[in-house]
Design an enzyme around this catalytic site. Structure first.
Site, PDB file in Angstrom:
ATOM      1  N   ASP A   1      57.170 -18.376  41.769  1.00 30.13           N
ATOM      2  CA  ASP A   1      57.444 -17.044  42.283  1.00 30.13           C
ATOM      3  C   ASP A   1      57.095 -17.033  43.764  1.00 30.13           C
ATOM      4  O   ASP A   1      56.082 -17.610  44.165  1.00 30.13           O
ATOM      5  CB  ASP A   1      56.610 -16.016  41.511  1.00 30.13           C
TER       6      ASP A   1
ATOM      7  N   ASP B   1      52.943   5.930  46.866  1.00 26.91           N
ATOM      8  CA  ASP B   1      52.912   4.480  46.635  1.00 26.91           C
ATOM      9  C   ASP B   1      51.528   3.936  46.980  1.00 26.91           C
ATOM     10  O   ASP B   1      51.156   3.843  48.148  1.00 26.91           O
ATOM     11  CB  ASP B   1      53.986   3.800  47.500  1.00 26.91           C
TER      12      ASP B   1
ATOM     13  N   PHE C   1      58.182   2.306  41.502  1.00 27.96           N
ATOM     14  CA  PHE C   1      59.093   1.164  41.601  1.00 27.96           C
ATOM     15  C   PHE C   1      59.240   0.509  40.228  1.00 27.96           C
ATOM     16  O   PHE C   1      58.300   0.443  39.440  1.00 27.96           O
ATOM     17  CB  PHE C   1      58.539   0.137  42.592  1.00 27.96           C
ATOM     18  N   SER C   2      60.430   0.011  39.925  1.00 27.88           N
ATOM     19  CA  SER C   2      60.655  -0.766  38.712  1.00 27.88           C
ATOM     20  C   SER C   2      61.599  -1.910  39.035  1.00 27.88           C
ATOM     21  O   SER C   2      62.375  -1.843  40.002  1.00 27.88           O
ATOM     22  CB  SER C   2      61.249   0.100  37.596  1.00 27.88           C
TER      23      SER C   2
ATOM     24  N   THR D   1      64.097  -2.733  37.498  1.00 30.54           N
ATOM     25  CA  THR D   1      65.483  -2.335  37.213  1.00 30.54           C
ATOM     26  C   THR D   1      66.103  -1.587  38.387  1.00 30.54           C
ATOM     27  O   THR D   1      67.195  -1.917  38.860  1.00 30.54           O
ATOM     28  CB  THR D   1      65.540  -1.464  35.951  1.00 30.54           C
ATOM     29  N   THR D   2      65.386  -0.565  38.879  1.00 29.30           N
ATOM     30  CA  THR D   2      65.923   0.240  39.989  1.00 29.30           C
ATOM     31  C   THR D   2      65.714  -0.417  41.338  1.00 29.30           C
ATOM     32  O   THR D   2      66.490  -0.210  42.262  1.00 29.30           O
ATOM     33  CB  THR D   2      65.263   1.625  40.004  1.00 29.30           C
TER      34      THR D   2
ATOM     35  N   MET E   1      63.573   0.228  43.578  1.00 29.78           N
ATOM     36  CA  MET E   1      63.261   1.189  44.637  1.00 29.78           C
ATOM     37  C   MET E   1      62.210   2.167  44.132  1.00 29.78           C
ATOM     38  O   MET E   1      61.936   2.258  42.932  1.00 29.78           O
ATOM     39  CB  MET E   1      64.517   1.934  45.097  1.00 29.78           C
ATOM     40  N   SER E   2      61.609   2.878  45.052  1.00 36.03           N
ATOM     41  CA  SER E   2      60.630   3.912  44.719  1.00 36.03           C
ATOM     42  C   SER E   2      60.785   5.043  45.729  1.00 36.03           C
ATOM     43  O   SER E   2      61.549   4.932  46.689  1.00 36.03           O
ATOM     44  CB  SER E   2      59.206   3.339  44.768  1.00 36.03           C
TER      45      SER E   2
END
Length: 709
Positions: free
Chosen positions: A329, A366, A397-398, A400-401, A403-404
């Site tokens: 990673d 955040d 944030f996720s 999947t999206t 973004m936050s």
């Protein structure tokens, strides 16, 4: 919470000579206890229920009891043809007993080092007083052993962290030297995916924290470490089991050969006594590797621990030697991981003040280091958040999206996130997505986020409703020394693959700087698992490193999952190896340790079997002495008795002589398998034939000089 009122950090112990003397005394006492334990365990392993676990050495154990019986009563196995049989049989018994003792000592010494490490870890797990926060917010002092998962505790500078947990409030420096051996304190803070996890037994040295306990008593990280270290001596790896079976088969074959020798000896009128047959059998079977096999495996686990790595089993250590592909990673592994906001790049005629205000609004909820850095940069640019936070709603944030942001009063939405995610969000709100009327991206937007990507940074777009205001430049730094380490892995035949959620341009810049062989951009947790499965389907052994919750699935899928100690609880639980220093450049060491374990076992096996050739030709004249076939005595040994005693003395002494090599391991070089095999055959194969001839002849001369021949 006011850090100004916290207890000042005590002076370093290095400034007090009395402490240094006490530490040296403690080391001497620990060493004394270690060898006392080793000597005790050496003799405990003589019990049949322990001895039978090693078939080769158990046969030597049986041979010792047999020659002891023949020493006490020489006619026990038939007419005595030798002069002074009690002296000869007694010497055989003493030598065979020494062989078993030396083999037990090698295994006990390797186990003792592991137990000493477990004792050191156990000392950090001492009972402490914990300040538990109860339901009404008051603090009550209780024993740390009564804490349960879900409890909340309060710690201040100087306190020992009572159990594994997650920081939910505060920021402080924590001394983790008891676990990692690293004296530099580690910063712990709430809201971080990789720096909010704390370990019981470490000490807070500044400020204060509120921690939610994540492990029940006896199930913490140190407890698991102790269980793993102490369990090293009782678990055998597949390779160890296979080699044990091979040695047992060879021993059985040699037993059958020796059992049939009296028939041939009778035919050539050269009768052979039972003690002589026993000596021949022990000389033929691979006692050297049989006596050192367990020590080699346990020492491999110990070498892993010396590198501040905790492995769940010897199977993992062996697998490290077979690694073909290493999947990494990017964030926190190849790069430092603490991406911080470096600059705002406004577009679409928006000013710096406007993008700063929107970025502040998108980051106000955040709590990650990344989000906090955006808030700090925005405030530095003069931005202010004048809206009542109680009327706003944070959007986390996720994966999947990607973004936050924040939902503001009046239906307004501010978002920050990956370029593609924000463009899709704006498009869904019927905005321009930074596009011109013909549907193509504006040069200004492309120039802005590509400029960030080409510098190896991560571009985040920030928008308000259906309007993109600009790009946030998140700066990330490749860890020093990582490129050279990857070059070493490449020479070992290990291919490196970097996975990242960044766009392809950013990923390519980081990949080039780090020196990885392949990279996958915009990778999701599912992509990481797919890449590992793809490599495994090709028959490759795959290692994966990571530190975040989104790495847990991939760590569990990999043949060797290596989690950083600064990583999340789920990552460490999914992995089968934890790096206490959280240093991915140590990956070369991990591969080297695994390969060194396999090479050491192979080299000593070759040496042991080569030894058997020399020992066989030392004793074979005994069988045919009466048949006038003394020409077979190529070593010109003095007599039958001296030949037998010389071979068995060498057989016994070679085990303790090789203990340091078994524990330290054969020096590893990043060569191909064929090169390593050729080297081992040349050094340990040829050497294993030559050395015994020289040593046995020398011992024979000493025996003759002493008048025992």
């Amino acid at each position: 919470m006011n850090s100004a009122t916290t207890t000042p950090r005590p002076k370093s112990p290095r400034s007090r000579p009395s402490d240094r003397r006490q530490k040296r005394k403690k080391v001497r006492v620990s060493t004394k206890l270690l060898y006392t334990r080793v000597i005790r365990d050496t003799f405990i392993k003589l019990y049949p229920k322990y001895a039978i676990q090693n078939p080769v050495m158990f046969l030597v154990w049986l041979a010792t009891t047999t020659t002891l019986a023949a020493t006490i009563y020489p006619p026990l196995f038939g007419p005595v043809t030798q002069k002074n049989p009690q002296l000869f049989n007694g010497l055989l018994t003493l030598i065979l007993f020494s062989t078993v003792i030396f083999a037990n000592f090698a295994e006990a010494l390797a186990e003792g080092r592991g137990k000493a490490q477990a004792d050191a870890l156990r000392s950090t797990r001492s009972e402490t007083i914990a300040k538990k926060i109860v339901v009404d917010g008051t603090i009550t002092e209780i024993s740390s052993t009564t804490l349960k998962q879900g409890d909340t505790v309060y710690v201040v500078a100087g306190d020992m962290i009572p159990a594994d947990g997650e920081v939910i409030l505060g920021i402080a420096s924590v001394d983790e030297s008891a676990i990692t051996g690293e004296s530099a304190p580690v910063l712990k803070e709430s809201g971080s995916d990789v720096s909010s996890s704390v370990t019981g037994g470490t000490r807070i040295i500044s400020d204060e924290l509120i921690i939610r306990i994540t492990a029940d008593p006896g199930k913490g990280f140190i407890d698991r470490m102790i269980d793993l270290v102490e369990g090293a001596e009782c678990t055998k790896t597949p390779n160890e089991i296979a080699l044990t079976v091979l040695l047992a088969v060879l021993t059985t074959a040699f037993f059958i050969v020796v059992a049939t020798l009296p028939v041939f000896a009778y035919y050539v009128k050269s009768p052979v006594s039972i003690p002589v047959l026993i000596a021949l059998l022990v000389a033929l079977i691979p006692t050297t590797i049989g006596g050192l096999l367990s020590a080699i495996g346990i020492a491999g686990m110990d070498r892993v621990a010396q590198f501040n790595l905790i492995a769940t089993s010897g199977r993992v250590v062996e697998a490290c030697g077979d690694i073909n592909t290493l999947v990494l990673d990017k964030t926190g592994t190849i790069t430092l991981g603490n991406r911080l906001a470096e600059a705002f790049l406004p577009i679409n005629a928006h000013s710096m003040a406007e993008i700063a205000n929107v970025a502040l609004g998108a980051s106000i909820f955040d709590d990650t280091p990344e989000g906090k850095s955006i808030v700090r940069l925005a405030e530095k640019c003069g931005a202010k958040f004048d809206i009542d936070r109680k009327k706003c709603q944070g959007v986390e944030f996720s994966a999947t999206t990607r973004m936050s942001g924040t939902n503001l009063p009046g239906g307004h939405e501010v978002r920050k996130g990956a370029v593609g995610a924000i463009k899709g969000f704006v498009r869904s709100r019927r905005g321009s997505s930074g596009a011109s009327h013909n549907g193509n991206e504006t040069p200004e937007l492309v120039t802005a986020y590509e400029a960030v990507s080409h510098q190896g940074g991560t571009p985040l777009l920030v928008c308000l409703d259906n309007e993109i205001y600009g790009v946030i430049y998140l700066k990330d730094i490749v860890k020093p020394g990582i490129h050279e380490r990857f070059d070493q892995l490449r020479r070992m035949g290990v291919r490196t693959v970097m996975l990242t959620g960044d766009n392809r341009i950013t990923a390519s810049v980081i990949a080039k700087e780090a020196g990885v062989d392949e990279f996958i951009a915009k990778a999701t947790p599912e992509d990481k698992v797919s890449i590992i499965q793809r490599e495994q389907a090709e028959g490759k052994v795959v290692a994966m490193t990571g530190d975040g919750t989104n790495d847990a699935l991939a760590l569990a899928q990999a043949d060797v999952g290596i989690a950083m100690n600064t990583g999340t609880k789920s990552a460490k639980e999914a992995a089968n190896m934890v790096d206490l220093d959280s240093d991915p450049t140590k990956l070369v060491d991990i591969v080297s340790i695994g390969k060194q374990l396999l090479i050491t076992r192979g080299a000593l096996t070759i040496f042991s079997i080569a030894n058997d050739i020399a020992k066989y030709f030392a004793i074979i004249p005994v069988i045919f002495a009466a048949a006038n076939l003394n020409s077979l005595n190529i070593m010109k040994l003095t007599s039958v008795n001296s030949a037998i005693l010389s071979a068995l003395i060498y057989n016994a002494l070679i085990i303790p002589a090789l203990i340091p090599l078994a524990l330290k391991g054969v020096k590893f070089r990043p060569w191909t398998a064929n090169q390593l095999l050729q080297r081992n055959i040349l050094i340990y194969g040829l050497g294993g034939v030559i050395v015994p001839f020289i040593a046995i002849k020398f011992i024979d001369m000493l025996i003759t000089f002493a008048g025992l021949a």
